[in-house]
Design a protein around this motif. Structure first.
Motif, PDB file in Angstrom:
ATOM      1  N   LEU A 183       0.905  -1.253  -0.017  1.00 29.48           N
ATOM      2  CA  LEU A 183       0.021  -0.099   0.009  1.00 29.48           C
ATOM      3  C   LEU A 183       0.966   1.171   0.108  1.00 29.48           C
ATOM      4  O   LEU A 183       1.688   1.426   0.814  1.00 29.48           O
ATOM      5  CB  LEU A 183      -0.786  -0.123   1.394  1.00 29.48           C
ATOM      6  N   ILE A 184       0.499   2.204  -0.992  1.00 30.82           N
ATOM      7  CA  ILE A 184       1.358   3.360  -0.974  1.00 30.82           C
ATOM      8  C   ILE A 184       0.724   4.613  -0.590  1.00 30.82           C
ATOM      9  O   ILE A 184      -0.500   4.693  -1.207  1.00 30.82           O
ATOM     10  CB  ILE A 184       1.868   3.687  -2.429  1.00 30.82           C
ATOM     11  N   ALA A 185       1.267   5.384   0.267  1.00 31.75           N
ATOM     12  CA  ALA A 185       0.564   6.711   0.591  1.00 31.75           C
ATOM     13  C   ALA A 185       1.553   7.911   0.697  1.00 31.75           C
ATOM     14  O   ALA A 185       2.528   7.592   1.285  1.00 31.75           O
ATOM     15  CB  ALA A 185      -0.358   6.667   1.546  1.00 31.75           C
ATOM     16  N   ILE A 220       4.065   1.683   2.107  1.00 34.41           N
ATOM     17  CA  ILE A 220       5.325   2.287   2.097  1.00 34.41           C
ATOM     18  C   ILE A 220       4.843   3.764   1.892  1.00 34.41           C
ATOM     19  O   ILE A 220       3.944   4.106   1.050  1.00 34.41           O
ATOM     20  CB  ILE A 220       5.907   1.880   0.450  1.00 34.41           C
ATOM     21  N   LEU A 221       5.389   4.660   2.898  1.00 32.36           N
ATOM     22  CA  LEU A 221       4.798   5.905   2.969  1.00 32.36           C
ATOM     23  C   LEU A 221       5.805   6.953   3.159  1.00 32.36           C
ATOM     24  O   LEU A 221       7.038   6.791   3.320  1.00 32.36           O
ATOM     25  CB  LEU A 221       4.407   5.847   4.387  1.00 32.36           C
ATOM     26  N   ASP A 222       5.492   8.172   2.670  1.00 29.21           N
ATOM     27  CA  ASP A 222       6.508   9.226   3.075  1.00 29.21           C
ATOM     28  C   ASP A 222       6.199   9.698   4.315  1.00 29.21           C
ATOM     29  O   ASP A 222       5.289   9.405   4.927  1.00 29.21           O
ATOM     30  CB  ASP A 222       6.340  10.204   1.740  1.00 29.21           C
ATOM     31  N   TRP A 238       5.834  -1.798   8.633  1.00 25.99           N
ATOM     32  CA  TRP A 238       5.450  -0.599   7.930  1.00 25.99           C
ATOM     33  C   TRP A 238       6.628   0.398   7.737  1.00 25.99           C
ATOM     34  O   TRP A 238       7.232   0.586   8.674  1.00 25.99           O
ATOM     35  CB  TRP A 238       4.454   0.151   8.753  1.00 25.99           C
ATOM     36  N   ILE A 239       7.014   0.522   6.605  1.00 26.35           N
ATOM     37  CA  ILE A 239       8.134   1.171   5.890  1.00 26.35           C
ATOM     38  C   ILE A 239       8.144   2.555   6.052  1.00 26.35           C
ATOM     39  O   ILE A 239       6.966   2.914   5.176  1.00 26.35           O
ATOM     40  CB  ILE A 239       8.613   0.320   4.691  1.00 26.35           C
ATOM     41  N   ARG A 240       8.839   3.534   6.597  1.00 23.22           N
ATOM     42  CA  ARG A 240       8.682   4.841   5.965  1.00 23.22           C
ATOM     43  C   ARG A 240       9.732   5.129   5.239  1.00 23.22           C
ATOM     44  O   ARG A 240      11.020   5.258   5.338  1.00 23.22           O
ATOM     45  CB  ARG A 240       8.789   5.588   7.299  1.00 23.22           C
ATOM     46  N   THR A 245       9.274  11.070  -2.600  1.00 15.92           N
ATOM     47  CA  THR A 245       8.048  10.235  -2.896  1.00 15.92           C
ATOM     48  C   THR A 245       8.255   8.801  -3.134  1.00 15.92           C
ATOM     49  O   THR A 245       9.240   8.510  -3.895  1.00 15.92           O
ATOM     50  CB  THR A 245       7.483  11.036  -4.103  1.00 15.92           C
ATOM     51  N   PRO A 246       7.801   7.751  -2.535  1.00 13.82           N
ATOM     52  CA  PRO A 246       7.828   6.655  -2.666  1.00 13.82           C
ATOM     53  C   PRO A 246       7.767   6.055  -4.344  1.00 13.82           C
ATOM     54  O   PRO A 246       6.863   6.587  -4.968  1.00 13.82           O
ATOM     55  CB  PRO A 246       6.865   5.659  -1.782  1.00 13.82           C
ATOM     56  N   SER A 247       8.989   5.266  -4.860  1.00 13.77           N
ATOM     57  CA  SER A 247       8.620   4.897  -6.060  1.00 13.77           C
ATOM     58  C   SER A 247       8.869   3.401  -6.302  1.00 13.77           C
ATOM     59  O   SER A 247       9.280   2.736  -5.300  1.00 13.77           O
ATOM     60  CB  SER A 247       9.559   5.694  -7.060  1.00 13.77           C
TER      61      SER A 247
END
Ligand code: GLP
Length: 247
Positions: A183-185, A220-222, A238-240, A245-247
């Protein structure tokens, strides 16, 4: 990078990889990275299949904001995915229910999704599973909330009246069958939804909270999207991603 790495691993490790992809702004940096890696010959989609999460109902097929047009423009027109390997629920079929059943059958025939990329709505939706969507739901027609239509009006010149009221979406149970979820946010506007989804109660009122019960789910979050988490590193799941910006 993290998302593109996960996709690249799936593509290289599996003979017939099946990707579930999201539209919206969140995965765009990852798609740009994948196009770059394809163009430099680092990876290939030649044996892959792609299943989209959702599609608007009732837009003409050549409308630029159908999710089929979106994913073609942002990804699949620029990679070596064979014709016919992109599956999108048919939002202008005569029978929407039949279209949903056909989509599920195609997904099953492909062996299920190996890696599913997700975004999240401000109201905690995944795909177009709005709050209240059952955890046993499958691909089906659904009605969009005003929050979702307002947020997505960005793609329709800012005019909420142009945003369809109905969509087809993979169900929660369909999404949860994917072997791996990412999940990307990004951005502060997603911080409350992320906190509810990742650390709140698992409830149909926050559809994304269901990912807490998936054995291989990663968010995967900023930093902005992670801002309301009490414990961003909990269990290492949960990775920060820092600053970028996550890519
Ligand atoms: C849309 C899509 C979702 C997407 C989400 C977030 O409504 N149906 O699949 O993940 O909203 O969109 P964005 O990434 O543009 O914030």
């Amino acid at each position: 990078m993290l998302v593109a790495d996960a996709v690249a691993r799936t593509l290289s490790e599996l003979a017939t990889p099946v990707l579930g992809l999201a539209t919206g702004r969140s995965p765009l940096a990852a798609y740009r990275d994948l196009i770059r890696r394809r163009q430099s010959g680092e990876l290939s989609f030649a044996h892959a299949r792609i299943f989209l999460l959702d599609e608007y109902v009732g837009l003409p097929p050549d409308h630029p904001q159908t999710y089929r047009s979106f994913i073609r423009r942002e990804l699949t027109d620029h990679i070596d995915l064979p014709d016919g390997s992109l599956h999108v629920p048919a939002g202008n079929a005569d029978s929407l229910n039949d279209a949903c059943d056909e989509f599920e059958l195609a997904m099953r025939a492909a062996g299920g999704v190996d890696l599913q990329v997700l975004g999240i709505g401000r109201n905690g939706h995944i795909g177009f599973n709005e709050p209240g969507s059952g955890f046993t739901s499958r691909t089906r027609p659904t009605t969009l909330t005003d929050v979702t239509r307002q947020d997505n009006s960005h793609f329709f010149g800012g005019d909420i009246r142009s945003v369809p009221r109905q969509a087809l979406t993979q169900g929660i149970a369909t999404i949860m069958e994917a072997r791996c979820l990412i999940l990307i946010a990004t951005g502060t506007r997603k911080a409350a939804a992320i906190s509810a989804a990742v650390e709140g109660q698992v409830t149909t009122e926050v559809p994304a909270s269901v990912i807490q019960t998936h054995p291989h789910a990663t968010a995967i979050l900023d930093q902005d999207a992670a801002a309301e988490l009490k414990n961003p590193g909990r269990g290492g799941r949960w990775i920060r991603a820092r600053r970028t910006t996550p890519s």
